[in-house]
Every structure is written in structure tokens, then in C-alpha cells.
Design an enzyme around this catalytic site. Structure first.
Site, PDB file in Angstrom:
ATOM      1  N   ASP B 116      -9.674  14.733 -18.889  1.00  0.00           N
ATOM      2  CA  ASP B 116     -10.463  15.411 -18.065  1.00  0.00           C
ATOM      3  C   ASP B 116     -11.891  15.737 -18.973  1.00  0.00           C
ATOM      4  OD1 ASP B 116      -9.965  16.806 -14.986  1.00  0.00           O
ATOM      5  OD2 ASP B 116     -11.986  16.608 -15.653  1.00  0.00           O
ATOM      6  N   ASN B 185     -12.726   9.264  -8.214  1.00  0.00           N
ATOM      7  CA  ASN B 185     -13.783   8.733  -7.791  1.00  0.00           C
ATOM      8  C   ASN B 185     -13.527   7.202  -8.180  1.00  0.00           C
ATOM      9  OD1 ASN B 185     -15.124   7.890 -10.819  1.00  0.00           O
ATOM     10  ND2 ASN B 185     -14.372   9.888 -10.941  1.00  0.00           N
ATOM     11  N   CYS B 243     -14.028  15.292  -2.067  1.00  0.00           N
ATOM     12  CA  CYS B 243     -13.497  16.864  -1.827  1.00  0.00           C
ATOM     13  C   CYS B 243     -14.554  17.783  -1.549  1.00  0.00           C
ATOM     14  CB  CYS B 243     -12.507  17.165  -2.717  1.00  0.00           C
ATOM     15  SG  CYS B 243     -11.041  16.127  -2.808  1.00  0.00           S
ATOM     16  N   CYS B 301      -6.561 -12.874  -9.651  1.00  0.00           N
ATOM     17  CA  CYS B 301      -7.192 -11.453  -9.899  1.00  0.00           C
ATOM     18  C   CYS B 301      -7.997 -11.456 -11.315  1.00  0.00           C
ATOM     19  CB  CYS B 301      -6.090 -10.401  -9.999  1.00  0.00           C
ATOM     20  SG  CYS B 301      -6.899  -8.762 -10.382  1.00  0.00           S
ATOM     21  N   CYS B 304      -5.555  -8.861 -13.534  1.00  0.00           N
ATOM     22  CA  CYS B 304      -4.016  -9.157 -13.844  1.00  0.00           C
ATOM     23  C   CYS B 304      -3.756 -10.542 -13.236  1.00  0.00           C
ATOM     24  CB  CYS B 304      -3.258  -8.248 -12.986  1.00  0.00           C
ATOM     25  SG  CYS B 304      -3.065  -8.427 -11.305  1.00  0.00           S
ATOM     26  N   CYS B 419     -30.393  21.988   4.885  1.00  0.00           N
ATOM     27  CA  CYS B 419     -29.351  21.414   4.903  1.00  0.00           C
ATOM     28  C   CYS B 419     -28.433  22.181   3.632  1.00  0.00           C
ATOM     29  CB  CYS B 419     -28.944  19.880   4.826  1.00  0.00           C
ATOM     30  SG  CYS B 419     -29.747  19.252   3.194  1.00  0.00           S
TER      31      CYS B 419
HETATM   32 ZN   LIG Z   1      -4.616  -7.485 -10.200  1.00  0.00          ZN
END
Ligand SMILES: [Zn+2]
Lengths: 83, 461
Positions: B116, B185, B243, B301, B304, B419
Site C-alpha cells: 500500500d 482500482n 468507495c 488470452c 494466460c 457540488c
Molecule cells: Zn487469461
């Protein structure tokens, strides 16, 4: 015959309801149901197809055309990014 | 007489050396069979006991502390041993990461990495329960590390205080057994998923907003999909509620984060069936959980698939901000510049105009007359606080107020629009100018600026 539609996350905000029921004809498919939903809830166009679309709790490959039957339940599940 | 004695001495020296080597060898063999010391202040000094040979590697203190899950038939000492030797990376020490980190520390995961880069705010604590009133203002990594140390000092905590970036992601993720996506996010979610694909690590992904939660496990085996398999195109920025704007009931990420801890324990210990290829959906409003069976890994993909374009070599240069149209943080939206400077006033100018005495003595067309404040925030926010006499016209339903606006335009009383931070009010002002209204101005910075620069008693949220 009626099909149940569940809206999750952003699709719930855009549709303004968490679920709805749509009357479908025998010829209707998952694809025609999706275009019907976009007409009924135009705000859903914002999602631009970027969601998991499920039929009876199973992922549906995008573009797959599955005939609908009475009692089917579809769900529109966009990703939540918050935490 | 001297010669035999010297021989004997030489022989004893040789035996002594051989014994030293043997002792050294035994010591090394013994230490490698013991678990690595997990923290500086280990409660018990390692020593040999009859239970050391049983293979679980647990000390007497471990056995006492984790006894309730060790005696569980479907878990047991072997699973606990794996947990104590295992490691997890938790990306985000927020609403999801808080319960995840606390439960994983309590359960005895040997090494926990925390990622973080934010600091603790008072508005975090209703859901980010790893932080305390006393750690508001501290770096979230430090605050969380203190809580973990107080809960289980045997856990080794590693702090990644600069956040996850394309440059550091694979290097960090590689060092752990399981990764927990507790981020907030879209760009970070794609970055975590891609790094897990490259490093071949299982990813326990949770998300929550409002009264809804989502949970699944990605990249946990050959047929297990990744985030991109499900969402190859990123959601548009306006689809990604945050949030801080949309709100969240604290216990909802609490539940999802706790389930992330559960899935992580299952993956590290090898107990149970991981929630792979299943998306669990929580609807807290309806009191309902349901799960949807997901697709298998997509061979095409880009992360992956069978021929991925995102690899250990290319990931560092991938532009996640461009792909998602968003910066990887949960900060407020960037200020819009929709209006000209003469169409906007500052909160200080608003204060002066509201306290103007001339209003009662001059015509209503006088631009210095006290203006009507139109507040365009959502109803929930208007209900928290607003300026005295403010009229409420939420921007989301602005079209409904057009007749009222046309009536106001006829009266020609000056209007100021507010606002929360000054973006929606610019949109509303622009719309009113389009409708032909003349004396309309926008308040730069909204009620947040009012609280900061004019009225320190006005609540911030
Ligand atoms: Zn994938």
C-alpha cells in the site's frame, strides 16, 4: 413465457432495478434478449458488453446464441473494482 | 618413549577433527529440518523434541496457539505446518486487506507481504479495521504492521510501501505462494492479474462496493482463468464506482476480505476446493449469496493464453493507465475545466456575496444581491450538510428541474451552483447557460472548499 434477469454492480445502478422479468417468444435467444434489454434500459449501453453474462448460473461465451425457455435466469455481472 | 606418545596424540587430534566435522554435519541437518525462524522475538528457542520428527515442523508454542484448527480432522498438523511455512502477498491494506491480513496473521501464515502507499484517514476506519484511531495520518503499511504484530508476533511482515507498479510487480509477486487482490482500482487489478499469470501464482480476488461483493480465485491450475479471460476489455472509467464517491457499508468488504483469507488458507495448506472457475456474488441488501460457474482459461488470452503477449519481459512496459483510462489510485477525480474563469467564483467571493447587505435594498437584477445557491450533489450528500437556503437539484436528475430553472431565469435572481468538489457543478452551470440563463456562476471547489477556506465547522465526508 417469462425469463428472469438479475443485474449486479454497475448494471444495477444503470438499470435502476436489481432484477426484472421479460416476456420472451419461443424464437428468442440470449442474444435477442440482450438487445431487448439494451432497448428497455438504454443506460446499460455504457457497459459496452464488458461484463460476465450468465444463463442459469453458468458463464455464457460472448456471441453464443442459446434458445431461451420459461424460467431461465440470466445475469449481467460487470466487475466491481472497489475495495 | 616420546615417539609412541606423539603417535597417540596425533591420532587423538585426527579423531577430534573428525568428530567436529560430524557435529557440524548433524547441526546443519537438524537446522534445515526445522522451520525458518519467523521473527526476532520467537517465543521459544528451537530445540529438539520427540515431535520434531513428525514432519509438521510445529513448535510447542505453535501447537498450543493453533490447536483449535490443528485438531480439526479436515485440517490437522500437516496443514498448519504448511501454513506456518507459507507466504501471502496482500495488495491493498484497505477494506478487503484489513480482515484478510488480520485473519491470515491470526491463522499463522508464516510470512505476509503488504502493499500500500496511502496514509490512514478517519473515513477509512469504519471498514479498514486493521487501522486504529491512533494511526490516522500514518502510512497504511506501518499502521497495519503494528496491528499484525500485536495479534501474532510470530508472523514475519514485509512492507512494500511504494505500491505495486509494472516495474516491481513480477519481482514482488514471485516471492510469495499466494496473492490476494485487495486493491481498489481497475489498473491495479489488471496489473496484479498479469503479474500472477507471469509468475504462475494463484490469485484470490475480492471486490466490494455499496452493498455488493465479488469473490473468485484466478490462475489456480491449468483450466483456471485470469482476470483478463473474464474481462478482456477494461470497464470504462465511469463504470468504476469508488468507495469515496459511491459509498460502502463497512462490513461488506469485511465479509469478502474474510472470505479471501479463507481461500488463501485453503490454497496454502492444500485443504479443500479453491473457488476457481466460480464467481461468488454477495447481495447484502437482499441477504443473498449466489455463485456463477465461470469459463475455463481462454487459450487466446493475452496474459494466460497459449501464446501470451504479456510476459516477464513485456509487463514492465505495459501502460495500465492507458488500457483502463484511469490512474492507479483511489483519489478524487481530476478537476474539470469546463467553464471560463469569469463563469466561476471562489468560496470567499461566495461568502462575501451571501453576507451582502445590499440585497434587500436593490433590485433583484443587481449582481451583488445575495444569490440563490443551487446544490447539485446526490440526495445522500445533500442530507449530510448544505448551505442555508440552498435549493437541491441533483445532477443525476437535472433534466427534471428544467421548468424550475426556466422560472428562475425569468426572475433573474443571481444563481451560484455548488457540488462536492466543483466538477458536477460546472456541468450543471454549463447546462443552465445553454438554457439561456444569464447570471449563473459555478463555485470552484464546491462544499469541500467552503469547509476548508470559509467555514471550518462545515462537515467533510
Ligand atoms: Zn487469461
Amino acid at each position: 413465457m417469462a425469463v428472469k434477469i438479475l443485474f449486479f454492480a454497475r448494471s444495477r445502478e444503470l438499470a435502476g432495478v436489481s432484477e426484472t422479468s421479460v416476456a420472451v417468444q419461443a424464437a428468442d435467444t440470449t442474444e435477442s434478449l440482450l438487445s431487448h434489454l439494451l432497448e428497455q434500459f438504454p443506460a446499460l449501453k455504457e457497459l459496452d458488453g464488458r461484463f460476465v453474462f450468465s444463463l442459469n448460473h453458468e458463464y455464457l461465451e460472448r456471441g453464443s446464441v442459446v434458445p431461451l425457455k420459461a424460467g431461465d435466469e440470466v445475469a449481467i455481472i460487470p466487475p466491481i473494482s472497489g475495495g | 618413549m616420546g615417539v609412541p606418545f606423539d603417535d597417540e596424540l596425533e591420532q587423538l587430534r585426527a579423531e577430534n577433527e573428525a568428530l567436529k566435522v560430524e557435529v557440524q554435519r548433524l547441526r546443519q541437518a537438524q537446522s534445515s529440518s526445522l522451520p525458518e525462524p519467523r521473527s526476532q522475538n520467537d517465543l521459544e528457542t528451537p530445540s529438539t523434541h520427540s515431535w520434531d520428527g513428525l514432519g509438521h515442523g510445529l513448535s510447542r508454542d505453535d501447537i498450543a496457539r493453533y490447536s483449535r484448527q490443528i485438531i480439526l480432522p479436515s485440517f490437522g498438523a500437516q496443514a498448519q505446518g504448511k501454513l506456518c511455512r507459507g507466504s501471502v502477498l496482500i495488495v491493498g491494506a484497505g477494506g478487503l486487506g484489513s480482515p484478510a491480513a488480520l485473519y491470515l496473521a491470526a491463522a499463522g501464515v508464516g510470512r505476509i507481504g503488504l502493499v500500500d502507499k496511502d496514509t490512514v484517514e478517519l473515513s477509512n476506519i469504519h471498514r479498514q479495521i486493521i487501522h486504529r484511531e491512533g494511526t490516522v495520518g500514518q502510512h497504511k503499511c506501518d499502521s497495519a504492521a503494528q496491528s499484525i504484530a500485536g495479534l501474532n508476533s510470530r508472523v514475519q511482515v514485509e512492507l512494500h510501501r511504494d505500491g505495486l507498479t509494472p516495474e516491481n510487480a513480477v519481482g514482488i509477486v514471485t516471492r510469495y505462494d499466494v496473492v490476494v487482490d485487495a486493491s481498489d482500482n481497475a489498473p491495479t487489478r489488471y496489473l496484479i492479474s498479469d503479474a500472477c499469470c507471469v509468475a504462475r501464482k494463484p490469485l484470490v480476488s475480492g471486490a466490494a462496493i455499496g452493498l455488493e461483493g465479488q469473490l473468485t480465485v484466478y490462475c489456480a491450475g491449468d483450466d483456471s482463468p485470469c482476470y483478463r479471460c473474464l474481462f478482456p476489455e477494461a470497464p470504462l472509467p465511469q463504470s468504476c464506482s469508488r468507495c469515496s464517491d459511491a459509498g460502502v457499508l463497512g462490513v461488506v468488504p469485511g465479509i469478502i476480505g474474510t472470505l479471501q483469507a479463507l481461500e488463501t488458507i485453503k490454497l496454502i495448506s492444500g485443504v479443500g476446493q479453491p473457488l476457481s472457475r466460480k464467481l461468488l456474488l454477495q447481495d447484502a441488501w437482499a441477504g443473498r449469496f449466489q455463485s456463477v460457474k465461470l469459463r475455463a482459461r481462454s487459450a487466446g488470452c493475452v496474459a494466460c493464453g497459449d501464446a501470451p503477449s504479456i510476459t516477464a519481459e513485456t509487463l514492465a512496459d505495459y501502460d495500465y493507465a492507458a488500457f483502463t483510462g484511469q490512474a492507479p489510485n483511489d483519489g478524487p477525480p481530476r478537476p474539470l475545466r469546463l467553464l471560463n474563469p469569469e463563469q466561476r467564483i471562489t468560496v470567499q467571493q461566495l461568502r462575501d456575496r451571501l453576507s451582502s447587505e445590499q440585497g434587500s435594498s436593490t433590485a433583484s437584477t443587481d449582481p451583488s444581491a445575495p444569490p440563490l445557491v443551487i446544490d447539485v450533489r446526490p440526495p445522500e450528500q445533500f442530507a449530510i450538510c448544505h448551505l442555508p437556503g440552498a435549493e437541491h437539484m441533483p445532477w443525476a436528475r437535472f433534466a427534471r428541474f428544467e421548468q424550475r430553472l426556466l422560472d428562475l431565469a425569468a426572475g433573474d435572481r443571481p444563481i451560484v451552483v455548488m457540488c462536492r468538489r466543483g466538477n458536477d457543478s460546472q456541468r450543471a452551470t454549463a447546462r443552465m447557460l445553454e438554457l439561456g440563463m444569464q447570471s449563473v456562476v459555478d463555485v470552484v471547489g464546491g462544499v469541500e472548499a467552503w469547509a476548508r477556506d470559509v467555514d471550518p465547522d462545515f462537515p467533510l465526508y
